[in-house]
Structure formats: structure tokens, C-alpha cells
Design an enzyme around this catalytic site. Structure first.
Site, short mmCIF file in Angstrom:
data_model
loop_
_atom_site.label_atom_id
_atom_site.label_comp_id
_atom_site.label_asym_id
_atom_site.label_seq_id
_atom_site.Cartn_x
_atom_site.Cartn_y
_atom_site.Cartn_z
N ASP A 288 0.85 -1.19 0.00
CA ASP A 288 0.00 0.00 0.00
C ASP A 288 0.89 1.25 0.00
OD1 ASP A 288 -3.21 0.54 0.90
OD2 ASP A 288 -1.80 2.21 1.14
N ILE A 289 0.48 2.23 -0.79
CA ILE A 289 1.32 3.44 -0.93
C ILE A 289 1.32 4.28 0.35
CG2 ILE A 289 -0.43 5.04 -1.88
CD1 ILE A 289 1.69 5.74 -4.06
N ASN B 70 -12.98 -3.35 2.32
CA ASN B 70 -13.92 -2.23 2.35
C ASN B 70 -14.82 -2.30 1.11
OD1 ASN B 70 -12.95 -1.00 4.73
ND2 ASN B 70 -11.25 -0.09 3.60
N GLY C 60 -15.96 3.27 3.25
CA GLY C 60 -14.86 4.12 2.84
C GLY C 60 -14.05 3.59 1.68
N GLN C 61 -14.64 2.70 0.88
CA GLN C 61 -13.90 2.21 -0.28
C GLN C 61 -13.54 3.39 -1.18
OE1 GLN C 61 -15.90 -0.75 -2.71
NE2 GLN C 61 -14.13 -0.98 -4.06
N SER C 62 -12.26 3.48 -1.55
CA SER C 62 -11.82 4.63 -2.35
C SER C 62 -11.27 4.23 -3.71
CB SER C 62 -10.78 5.44 -1.58
OG SER C 62 -9.64 4.66 -1.32
N HIS D 136 -10.02 -5.10 -3.50
CA HIS D 136 -8.69 -5.30 -2.92
C HIS D 136 -8.84 -5.67 -1.46
CE1 HIS D 136 -9.81 -1.05 -2.71
NE2 HIS D 136 -9.21 -1.02 -1.53
#
Ligand code: 5GP
Ligand code: ZN
Length: 119
Positions: free
Chosen positions: A35-36, A92, A98-100, A105
Site C-alpha cells: 500500500d502506498i 472495504n 470508505g472504499q476509495s 482489494h
């Protein structure tokens, strides 16, 4: 369409290596990368290479793919050294969670005490 590659999906582009990522694992069906913006010392994302925008879009017939993702997540948690200390797999789904990024994933988080309940 569900399962079809998407030209403008961020994670499809990462899977195709059009965009850089720190790749942790790859096979014919799955892609795993760091994850970034890690939320824990261990924070990787496990995605199917095929594009499904969320769990809501995964067909009933894809139970094996979902199971494979969980088992791969477990293996990666072990390899990252948190198999015994503990880890959390987060999926999520849609607005209230809060899925963005709208390519399904599974987050694998570990390496610190994870509080419950989540926010
Ligand atoms: P969500 O909020 O949808 O469950 O999680 C999306 C995750 O994707 C976030 O943890 C975010 O840090 C991560 N993310 C967003 N954009 C990128 C990117 O370009 N590269 C990587 N490696 N992770 C990303
Ligand atoms: Zn995608």
C-alpha cells in the site's frame, strides 16, 4: 464489465505494470503490492487481476477466487512475519466502508496492535 480489464482503473493499471508499485507477489490470477500509504508496519493489498469493482460485483461462481485470495493473504502475512502475532484482512465495500479504489482489494494489516472496533 465485471471481470473485464478496465483501461482507466488505477489497480488494473498497476496490475499491468503501467504504473509502478512495490510488487510482493504475482501469479496468473492474483497481484499483491505494498500500500502506498501504509496504515501499519505490514500493509499489502491483494487483488485479483480481473477487474471487479467491489465485492458486490463478484459473481457467485467466483467463490474459488475469493478463497484463493484469503489463502494467499494468510501466506503473505506469514511471510511478512505476522502470522503468529496477528493480522487483519480488510475488505472495504462501497461508501459507508470508505472504499476509495473501485477494483476489489483485500488489505492485509499487521505488525502492531490493531484496535477494535474500527472507526
Ligand atoms: P480503500 O480505501 O479503497 O479500501 O483502500 C484503497 C487503498 O489503496 C488505500 O489504502 C490507499 O493507500 C491505496 N492506494 C491508493 N492509491 C494507490 C496507489 O497508487 N498505489 C498503491 N500502492 N496504493 C494505493
Ligand atoms: Zn481494475
Amino acid at each position: 464489465m465485471s471481470g473485464e480489464p478496465s483501461a482507466d482503473c488505477l489497480f488494473c493499471r498497476i496490475v499491468r505494470r503501467e504504473l509502478p508499485s512495490k510488487v510482493v507477489y504475482e501469479d496468473e490470477r492474483l497481484f499483491v503490492f505494498e500500500d502506498i500509504h501504509p496504515k501499519a508496519p505490514v500493509h499489502v493489498l491483494v487483488v485479483p487481476k480481473r477487474h471487479f469493482s467491489s465485492l458486490e460485483e463478484v459473481p457467485e461462481g467466483e467463490a474459488a477466487l475469493l478463497g484463493e485470495i484469503l489463502l494467499r493473504a494468510r501466506m503473505l502475512a506469514r511471510e511478512k512475519g505476522v502470522g503468529a502475532s496477528g493480522y487483519r484482512i480488510v475488505l472495504n465495500t462501497a461508501r459507508d466502508a470508505g472504499q476509495s479504489v473501485f477494483h476489489i482489494h483485500f488489505h492485509v494489516l499487521g505488525g502492531r496492535l490493531l484496535h477494535w472496533p474500527p472507526g
